[in-house]
Enzyme design. Structure first.
Site, PDB file in Angstrom:
ATOM      1  N   PHE A  61       0.859  -1.184   0.000  1.00 46.08           N
ATOM      2  CA  PHE A  61       0.000   0.000   0.000  1.00 46.08           C
ATOM      3  C   PHE A  61       0.892   1.229   0.000  1.00 46.08           C
ATOM      4  O   PHE A  61       1.618   1.487   0.957  1.00 46.08           O
ATOM      5  CB  PHE A  61      -0.953   0.067   1.199  1.00 46.08           C
ATOM      6  CG  PHE A  61      -1.859   1.268   1.106  1.00 46.08           C
ATOM      7  CD1 PHE A  61      -3.034   1.207   0.366  1.00 46.08           C
ATOM      8  CD2 PHE A  61      -1.507   2.473   1.690  1.00 46.08           C
ATOM      9  CE1 PHE A  61      -3.848   2.331   0.235  1.00 46.08           C
ATOM     10  CE2 PHE A  61      -2.321   3.600   1.555  1.00 46.08           C
ATOM     11  CZ  PHE A  61      -3.488   3.515   0.829  1.00 46.08           C
TER      12      PHE A  61
ATOM     13  N   ASP B 215       9.375   3.098   2.058  1.00 46.08           N
ATOM     14  CA  ASP B 215       8.166   3.845   2.385  1.00 46.08           C
ATOM     15  C   ASP B 215       7.898   3.647   3.876  1.00 46.08           C
ATOM     16  O   ASP B 215       7.340   2.636   4.296  1.00 46.08           O
ATOM     17  CB  ASP B 215       6.984   3.351   1.535  1.00 46.08           C
ATOM     18  CG  ASP B 215       5.682   4.093   1.861  1.00 46.08           C
ATOM     19  OD1 ASP B 215       5.639   4.804   2.878  1.00 46.08           O
ATOM     20  OD2 ASP B 215       4.704   3.935   1.103  1.00 46.08           O
TER      21      ASP B 215
ATOM     22  N   LYS C  80       2.316  10.966   7.213  1.00 43.52           N
ATOM     23  CA  LYS C  80       1.497  10.702   8.397  1.00 43.52           C
ATOM     24  C   LYS C  80       1.988  11.419   9.661  1.00 43.52           C
ATOM     25  O   LYS C  80       1.702  12.588   9.821  1.00 43.52           O
ATOM     26  CB  LYS C  80       1.341   9.192   8.594  1.00 43.52           C
ATOM     27  CG  LYS C  80       0.490   8.588   7.461  1.00 43.52           C
ATOM     28  CD  LYS C  80      -0.167   7.281   7.805  1.00 43.52           C
ATOM     29  CE  LYS C  80      -1.238   6.964   6.762  1.00 43.52           C
ATOM     30  NZ  LYS C  80      -0.851   5.992   5.759  1.00 43.52           N
TER      31      LYS C  80
HETATM   32  C1  PLP Z   1      -0.969   6.085   4.294  1.00 44.08           C
HETATM   33  C2  PLP Z   1       0.135   5.568   3.469  1.00 44.08           C
HETATM   34  C3  PLP Z   1       0.437   6.138   2.217  1.00 44.08           C
HETATM   35  C4  PLP Z   1      -0.395   7.233   1.596  1.00 44.08           C
HETATM   36  O1  PLP Z   1      -0.462   8.370   2.380  1.00 44.08           O
HETATM   37  P1  PLP Z   1      -1.645   9.443   2.154  1.00 44.08           P
HETATM   38  O2  PLP Z   1      -1.278  10.585   3.052  1.00 44.08           O
HETATM   39  O3  PLP Z   1      -2.921   8.771   2.553  1.00 44.08           O
HETATM   40  O4  PLP Z   1      -1.630   9.812   0.713  1.00 44.08           O
HETATM   41  C5  PLP Z   1       1.520   5.627   1.519  1.00 44.08           C
HETATM   42  N1  PLP Z   1       2.262   4.636   2.027  1.00 44.08           N
HETATM   43  C6  PLP Z   1       1.996   4.060   3.213  1.00 44.08           C
HETATM   44  C7  PLP Z   1       2.873   2.956   3.724  1.00 44.08           C
HETATM   45  C8  PLP Z   1       0.916   4.494   3.972  1.00 44.08           C
HETATM   46  O5  PLP Z   1       0.623   3.910   5.131  1.00 44.08           O
END
Ligand code: PLP
Length: 401
Positions: free
Chosen positions: A141, A226, A255
């Site tokens: 994700f 990520d 986040k």
């Molecule tokens: C939440 C998340 C995203 C996307 O972030 P948004 O601020 O919702 O666009 C990308 N990678 C990971 C691992 C995430 O948990």
């Protein structure tokens, strides 16, 4: 109708149904607790998917935001502003890297990482035009933009959103052999979550991340981590990669960097890698704005003390001991994760993840289900031990043990 019913009816009637929220309407929140419109209190064991690592309305962060709100909130990158240099310097230092490229949402930062890796591939590695490949993992994700869902394996995230962006290759997460054979001379990056959050808090086999790190180095491929959900204290370290002694070529952050107040994201890497950009080649109107930088500077200062990481490690060990104990009862089939982050698979005869989440809500605990049978537990790192134990007692109550 109750206030809750009225407000949910309005949302149902007038919002696009891209989410299936629990039927609770939050009116205020503080630390690890939220209060709904009827005055009922709930323990937050989701923390906005790690956007609220420092708790709701954290005083230090709110004060920093308020002070900045009264001065200057947006300049665009057409001008410098007083917080920008310090933000970039201190975030780079926290990451042990040199250069920061700020954006807003996590998805934008992932997009930025993709663009950076491609440009680096053409300009530095010498990949022929239009041939750059990025290797990603199955069940990933990384966000919701059209390019990012192009390399998702989740049918719900992809269906009817094509045509998809080419240039990605998907290999099973944790499979080193598959990773090795996916890398070619045109591979510019490997993009991975060091722990897969949305997939159900999946921790890769020990040794996988260091081996991918080494492989990437050998093949002149950027290792992009990520850490949007796994980073900034959640796992008991600043970065989840640290548990395996891995230093990536690029961190993607989001986040928690926004302190639960504003969206703040960034790509952090070496001067060489991010040096591929020239003015006009990439940007964002809100990226690195004064309010975002003021909030993020407070977040970075809090992380520099190490106290939140230590707390996540200590309380996380306790959380995992307690949850692992539940596997012996037959109610829980698996527990995964690190620090204050756990994916808990519920045995099917004791309810779906959604049913367990709804029953927990009735007992004043908020969690989120994922992939049918799993509930995810990721409280704010500021949660009190007694509160966490109370939340776990509610889970035991729902499961009847
Ligand atoms: C939440 C998340 C995203 C996307 O972030 P948004 O601020 O919702 O666009 C990308 N990678 C990971 C691992 C995430 O948990």
């Amino acid at each position: 109708m109750t206030a809750t019913e009225t407000l949910i009816a309005a949302a149902d009637a007038h919002s696009a149904h891209t989410y299936h929220p629990l039927p609770v309407v939050v009116a205020s929140a503080d630390g690890a607790w939220m209060t709904d419109v009827e005055g009922r209190r709930y323990l937050d064991l989701l923390a906005g998917y790690s956007a609220l690592n420092f708790g709701h309305c954290n005083r230090r962060i709110i004060e920093a935001a308020k002070a900045q709100l009264e001065r200057v909130t947006l300049t665009s990158r057409a001008f410098h502003h007083v917080k920008f240099g310090a933000f970039c310097e201190q975030l780079a230092e926290l990451c042990g890297m040199e250069t920061v490229l700020p954006m807003n949402t996590g998805s934008e930062a992932v997009e930025t990482a993709v663009k950076t890796a491609r440009k680096w591939g053409y300009r530095v590695k010498g990949v022929p035009a239009e041939r750059a490949k990025i290797v990603v993992a199955g069940n990933n994700f990384h966000g919701r933009t059209t390019t990012i869902i192009s390399f998702s394996t989740d049918p719900e995230a992809r269906a009817d959103f094509g045509p998809y962006t080419p240039g990605f290759e998907i290999v099973p997460y944790g499979d080193l052999t598959a990773m090795r054979s996916a890398l070619t001379e045109n591979t510019v990056a490997v993009l991975l979550e060091p722990i897969q959050g949305e997939a159900g808090v999946l921790v890769p086999p020990a040794g996988y991340l260091p081996a991918v790190r080494e492989l990437a180095r050998e093949r002149n491929v950027l290792f992009v981590a990520d850490e949007i959900q796994s980073g900034l204290g959640r796992t008991g370290r600043t970065f989840a990669c640290e548990h395996e002694g891995v230093v990536p070529d690029m961190y993607v952050l989001g986040k928690a960097l926004g302190g639960g107040v504003v969206p703040v994201s960034a790509v952090v890497s070496s001067a060489e890698v991010l040096g591929v950009f020239r003015p006009g080649e990439h940007g964002s109107t809100f990226g690195g704005n004064p309010l975002a930088c003021a909030v993020a500077l407070e977040v970075i200062a809090m992380l520099r003390t190490g106290e939140f990481q230590a707390r996540a490690a200590e309380l996380g060990a306790h959380l995992h001991r307690e949850l692992t104990g539940l596997t012996g009862t037959g109610r829980v089939t698996a527990v995964r994760g690190r620090g204050l982050w756990a994916g808990v698979d519920i045995a099917p005869r004791y309810g779906t993840g959604r049913e367990v989440s709804e029953k927990l809500m009735d007992r004043g605990v908020l969690v989120k289900d994922t992939h049918g049978a799993t509930i995810r537990i990721a409280p704010p790192l500021v949660i009190g031990k007694e509160d966490l134990d109370w939340g776990l007692a509610q889970l035991r109550g729902v499961l009847g043990v």
